[in-house]
Enzyme design. Structure first.
Site, PDB file in Angstrom:
ATOM      1  N   MET A 158       0.840  -1.207   0.000  1.00  6.75           N
ATOM      2  CA  MET A 158       0.000   0.000   0.000  1.00  6.75           C
ATOM      3  C   MET A 158       0.872   1.252   0.000  1.00  6.75           C
ATOM      4  SD  MET A 158      -3.186  -0.747  -0.163  1.00  6.75           S
ATOM      5  CE  MET A 158      -2.705  -2.088  -1.235  1.00  6.75           C
ATOM      6  N   LYS A 176       2.082   8.294   6.703  1.00  7.66           N
ATOM      7  CA  LYS A 176       1.765   7.715   8.010  1.00  7.66           C
ATOM      8  C   LYS A 176       1.248   6.289   7.824  1.00  7.66           C
ATOM      9  CE  LYS A 176      -1.620   7.270  10.804  1.00  7.66           C
ATOM     10  NZ  LYS A 176      -1.267   5.955  11.376  1.00  7.66           N
ATOM     11  N   GLY A 229      -8.199   3.111   3.548  1.00  7.00           N
ATOM     12  CA  GLY A 229      -8.644   2.630   4.852  1.00  7.00           C
ATOM     13  C   GLY A 229     -10.149   2.486   4.859  1.00  7.00           C
ATOM     14  N   SER A 230     -10.735   2.611   6.056  1.00  2.68           N
ATOM     15  CA  SER A 230     -12.163   2.334   6.207  1.00  2.68           C
ATOM     16  C   SER A 230     -13.017   3.530   5.794  1.00  2.68           C
ATOM     17  CB  SER A 230     -12.430   1.981   7.667  1.00  2.68           C
ATOM     18  OG  SER A 230     -12.115   3.102   8.459  1.00  2.68           O
ATOM     19  N   GLU A 251      -9.321   5.352  -1.168  1.00  2.00           N
ATOM     20  CA  GLU A 251      -9.531   3.928  -1.476  1.00  2.00           C
ATOM     21  C   GLU A 251     -10.128   3.311  -0.227  1.00  2.00           C
ATOM     22  OE1 GLU A 251      -8.918   2.654  -4.361  1.00  2.00           O
ATOM     23  OE2 GLU A 251      -7.609   4.163  -5.265  1.00  2.00           O
ATOM     24  N   CYS A 285      -9.445  -5.430   0.792  1.00  2.00           N
ATOM     25  CA  CYS A 285     -10.564  -4.527   0.469  1.00  2.00           C
ATOM     26  C   CYS A 285     -11.410  -5.070  -0.664  1.00  2.00           C
ATOM     27  CB  CYS A 285     -10.023  -3.144   0.133  1.00  2.00           C
ATOM     28  SG  CYS A 285      -8.760  -3.219  -1.125  1.00  2.00           S
ATOM     29  N   GLU A 384     -18.888  -4.903   5.574  1.00  2.00           N
ATOM     30  CA  GLU A 384     -17.556  -5.454   5.332  1.00  2.00           C
ATOM     31  C   GLU A 384     -17.062  -6.121   6.614  1.00  2.00           C
ATOM     32  OE1 GLU A 384     -14.251  -2.634   4.940  1.00  2.00           O
ATOM     33  OE2 GLU A 384     -13.616  -3.763   3.180  1.00  2.00           O
TER      34      GLU A 384
HETATM   35  P1  NAD Z   1      -8.650   2.597   9.260  1.00  2.00           P
HETATM   36  O1  NAD Z   1      -9.527   3.554   8.533  1.00  2.00           O
HETATM   37  O2  NAD Z   1      -8.971   2.256  10.651  1.00  2.00           O
HETATM   38  O3  NAD Z   1      -7.135   3.137   9.274  1.00  2.00           O
HETATM   39  C1  NAD Z   1      -6.444   3.460   8.098  1.00  2.00           C
HETATM   40  C2  NAD Z   1      -5.390   4.495   8.422  1.00  2.00           C
HETATM   41  O4  NAD Z   1      -6.032   5.695   8.839  1.00  2.00           O
HETATM   42  C3  NAD Z   1      -4.435   4.105   9.552  1.00  2.00           C
HETATM   43  O5  NAD Z   1      -3.138   4.547   9.231  1.00  2.00           O
HETATM   44  C4  NAD Z   1      -4.996   4.878  10.734  1.00  2.00           C
HETATM   45  O6  NAD Z   1      -4.030   5.177  11.711  1.00  2.00           O
HETATM   46  C5  NAD Z   1      -5.464   6.148  10.064  1.00  2.00           C
HETATM   47  N1  NAD Z   1      -6.488   6.890  10.801  1.00  2.00           N
HETATM   48  C6  NAD Z   1      -7.399   6.408  11.691  1.00  2.00           C
HETATM   49  N2  NAD Z   1      -8.148   7.422  12.174  1.00  2.00           N
HETATM   50  C7  NAD Z   1      -7.722   8.562  11.582  1.00  2.00           C
HETATM   51  C8  NAD Z   1      -8.121   9.924  11.651  1.00  2.00           C
HETATM   52  N3  NAD Z   1      -9.096  10.321  12.450  1.00  2.00           N
HETATM   53  N4  NAD Z   1      -7.475  10.815  10.884  1.00  2.00           N
HETATM   54  C9  NAD Z   1      -6.491  10.424  10.050  1.00  2.00           C
HETATM   55  N5  NAD Z   1      -6.048   9.150   9.955  1.00  2.00           N
HETATM   56  C10 NAD Z   1      -6.671   8.220  10.703  1.00  2.00           C
HETATM   57  O7  NAD Z   1      -8.592   1.311   8.336  1.00  2.00           O
HETATM   58  P2  NAD Z   1      -7.780  -0.021   8.623  1.00  2.00           P
HETATM   59  O8  NAD Z   1      -8.523  -0.783   9.670  1.00  2.00           O
HETATM   60  O9  NAD Z   1      -6.336   0.276   8.817  1.00  2.00           O
HETATM   61  O10 NAD Z   1      -7.900  -0.759   7.211  1.00  2.00           O
HETATM   62  C11 NAD Z   1      -8.981  -1.530   6.877  1.00  2.00           C
HETATM   63  C12 NAD Z   1      -9.870  -0.781   5.886  1.00  2.00           C
HETATM   64  O11 NAD Z   1      -9.110  -0.354   4.751  1.00  2.00           O
HETATM   65  C13 NAD Z   1     -10.934  -1.674   5.317  1.00  2.00           C
HETATM   66  O12 NAD Z   1     -12.167  -1.003   5.313  1.00  2.00           O
HETATM   67  C14 NAD Z   1     -10.485  -1.934   3.890  1.00  2.00           C
HETATM   68  O13 NAD Z   1     -11.498  -2.233   2.990  1.00  2.00           O
HETATM   69  C15 NAD Z   1      -9.781  -0.674   3.554  1.00  2.00           C
HETATM   70  N6  NAD Z   1      -8.799  -0.886   2.465  1.00  2.00           N
HETATM   71  C16 NAD Z   1      -9.104  -0.429   1.218  1.00  2.00           C
HETATM   72  C17 NAD Z   1      -8.225  -0.643   0.159  1.00  2.00           C
HETATM   73  C18 NAD Z   1      -8.555  -0.147  -1.226  1.00  2.00           C
HETATM   74  O14 NAD Z   1      -7.681  -0.146  -2.071  1.00  2.00           O
HETATM   75  N7  NAD Z   1      -9.780   0.273  -1.488  1.00  2.00           N
HETATM   76  C19 NAD Z   1      -7.028  -1.302   0.396  1.00  2.00           C
HETATM   77  C20 NAD Z   1      -6.737  -1.754   1.676  1.00  2.00           C
HETATM   78  C21 NAD Z   1      -7.649  -1.532   2.710  1.00  2.00           C
END
Ligand code: NAD
Length: 491
Positions: A158, A176, A229-230, A251, A285, A384
């Site tokens: 990633m 980050k 991320g989520s 994404e 994802c 999910e």
């Molecule tokens: P997450 O959203 O919890 O965290 C992702 C990142 O965001 C981490 O680095 C986290 O520290 C940061 N973060 C959390 N809160 C934040 C805030 N308030 N401000 C800024 N940054 C913040 O997601 P996760 O649990 O790490 O990953 C799983 C999710 O990612 C799943 O929903 C998955 O589908 C998605 N994902 C999508 C793809 C894609 O290409 N579409 C690829 C991989 C994962």
């Protein structure tokens, strides 16, 4: 192993001195203490990236940047095995998968080095205008400072998807990584340091979402936010970006459907269904976590699928033969087993799995799990889960399958399997998803666009689309006629 933040070409302790643990999910033991960045560190990192951009990196040619990107790829390649082992220990995934990821990440850096060179050839492209008195040329300029926030499921990969195109475009980065898997990002910083990347071009700040990701997403000197991320975090990032209209790409999550028609080969279907949901413990994802199977093949297919799922070797990802490792963390384990409990308490019929494997006492392990016929409005079918949990429903007609597959707030990926090529192509065209696989699920190529429709995100990564994410397009239009314009001042 690096254990400081990497800011402005130097290793530094975090301003507040905080540290957090990163844990091996197969043993639940602490692997390493990692620096916890806060707003002060983010300020320093963004200021360094700004200076590096304004003072030089933003003005370099693509060919100059390609040399640095290739040097980074060479450094990673020389340490491929070590990085793969580190990824297994930090994330839990089976070693062959980690080796695949690291190889792909290196390939991604090399690919974007190539696109950086091509970018030089695209500069100053002439644009034909309908008025010959004017001449227009198009320039592609880097977006500026990119704040990049990534998840834990494919840590180095990633990172590569974000850092490689940004560097190729001439942007500078503040990255980050996820607090759950920060180690290979620190290794990338060490590679950048060794390979002589100019100070400030790449800054790596490890820390928690709210304390480090939050200030990065709100920082006024950041021009572009790239987030994976989520959905809930994506919403926060998008709100932060809205405050000063930052360029943004997202994404996000998915709940992708795999439609299997009854003319499919059962063995091939089972193989790809399993690849679509058990790879990386289902923490993908684009995982095809909703199986739609045509009635004529359903019983045979499910019988074989359950048998094959039960035969998967589960264990520590470093052990030979393991194809399913632990989930990434205790909280992820609790989240996924929470879904499983909902399923078992009436939302669906459990066909297999749902338990911790009997031979594993430590670690966040869960058996491959398959639920049959959850209702279409159940949490299991709609949300999910992000674990090795497959939900199955049957369909009769093509139209019914398409309607069920598209009935989701997500639109990241989908797959269709049929011996009838016309039908498969027709269904592929009807699926509302950014990525559609025919007769397979999950194969991903650096050259092809990646990203989703609906709540799965905004924009595309990878391929030439990934580079565009970090480019501004400028028109330079010149009046070349010897005749005066003659609107206010009549000749
Ligand atoms: P997450 O959203 O919890 O965290 C992702 C990142 O965001 C981490 O680095 C986290 O520290 C940061 N973060 C959390 N809160 C934040 C805030 N308030 N401000 C800024 N940054 C913040 O997601 P996760 O649990 O790490 O990953 C799983 C999710 O990612 C799943 O929903 C998955 O589908 C998605 N994902 C999508 C793809 C894609 O290409 N579409 C690829 C991989 C994962």
């Amino acid at each position: 192993m690096p254990s400081q933040l990497y800011i402005d070409g130097k290793w530094r302790d975090p301003a507040q001195g905080g540290r957090f643990d990163t844990v091996d999910p197969a043993t639940e033991r602490v692997l390493q203490q990692v620096p916890m960045a806060t707003a002060e560190d983010i300020d320093l990192a963004v200021a360094a990236a700004r200076r590096a951009f304004d003072d030089g990196w933003g003005k370099t040619s693509g060919a100059e940047r390609a040399v640095f990107i290739e040097a980074l790829a060479d450094d990673l390649e020389a340490r491929q095995d070590e990085l793969a082992t580190l990824e297994v220990r930090d994330n839990g995934k089976p070693l062959p998968e980690a080796q695949w990821d690291i190889g792909d990440a290196i390939g991604c850096f090399r690919y974007y080095a190539g696109l950086a060179r091509e970018l030089d050839e695209r500069q100053d492209e002439a644009l034909a205008l309908p008025d010959e008195r004017f001449r227009c040329r198009i320039r592609y300029e880097p977006v500026g400072v990119a704040g990049q926030i990534i998840p834990w499921n494919f840590p180095l990969l990633m990172l590569a998807w974000k850092v490689a195109p940004a560097l190729a475009a001439g942007a500078t980065c503040v990255l980050k990584p996820s607090e759950l898997t920060p180690l290979t990002a620190l290794e990338l910083a060490a590679a950048a340091d060794r390979s002589g990347l100019p100070a400030g071009v790449l800054n790596v700040v490890t820390g928690l979402g709210g304390e480090a990701g939050g200030p990065l997403s709100r920082h006024p000197l950041v021009d572009k936010l790239a987030f994976t991320g989520s959905v809930p975090t994506g919403t926060r990032i998008m709100s932060a970006a809205a405050a000063d209209i930052k360029n943004i790409s997202l994404e996000l999550g998915g709940k992708s459907a795999f439609v299997v028609f009854d003319d499919s080969d059962v063995e091939a279907a089972v193989e790809w269904i399993m690849f679509g949901i058990f790879w990386n413990q289902g923490q993908v994802c684009s995982a095809t976590s909703r199986l739609l199977v045509q009635e004529g093949i359903a019983d045979r297919l499910l019988e074989r699928l359950v048998e094959a799922a039960r035969a998967i070797t589960i264990g520590n990802g470093l052990e030979p033969g393991v194809l399913l490792g632990p989930l990434v963390s205790r909280s992820q384990y609790e989240k996924v087993t929470g879904f499983v409990q909902r399923g078992q308490s009436g939302e669906a019929r459990l066909l297999t799995g749902g338990r911790r494997p009997a031979h594993l006492n430590d670690g966040y392990f869960l058996e491959p799990t398959i639920f049959d016929e959850p209702s279409e409005d159940s949490t299991l079918w709609r949300e999910e889960i992000f674990g090795p949990v497959l939900c199955v429903k049957r369909f009769r007609t093509e139209a019914e399958a398409l309607a069920m597959a598209n009935d989701s707030r997500f639109g990241l990926a989908a797959a269709v399997m049929s011996a009838d090529g016309d039908r498969a192509a027709r269904v592929a065209d009807g699926l509302r998803a950014g990525i559609v696989w025919i007769n397979c699920s999950q194969p991903t190529f650096t050259e092809a666009p990646w990203g989703g429709m609906k709540q799965s995100g905004i924009g595309r990564e990878l391929g030439r689309w990934g580079l565009e994410n970090y480019l501004e397009v400028k028109q330079v239009t010149e009046y070349r006629s010897a005749q005066p314009w003659g609107w206010y001042l009549k000749p």
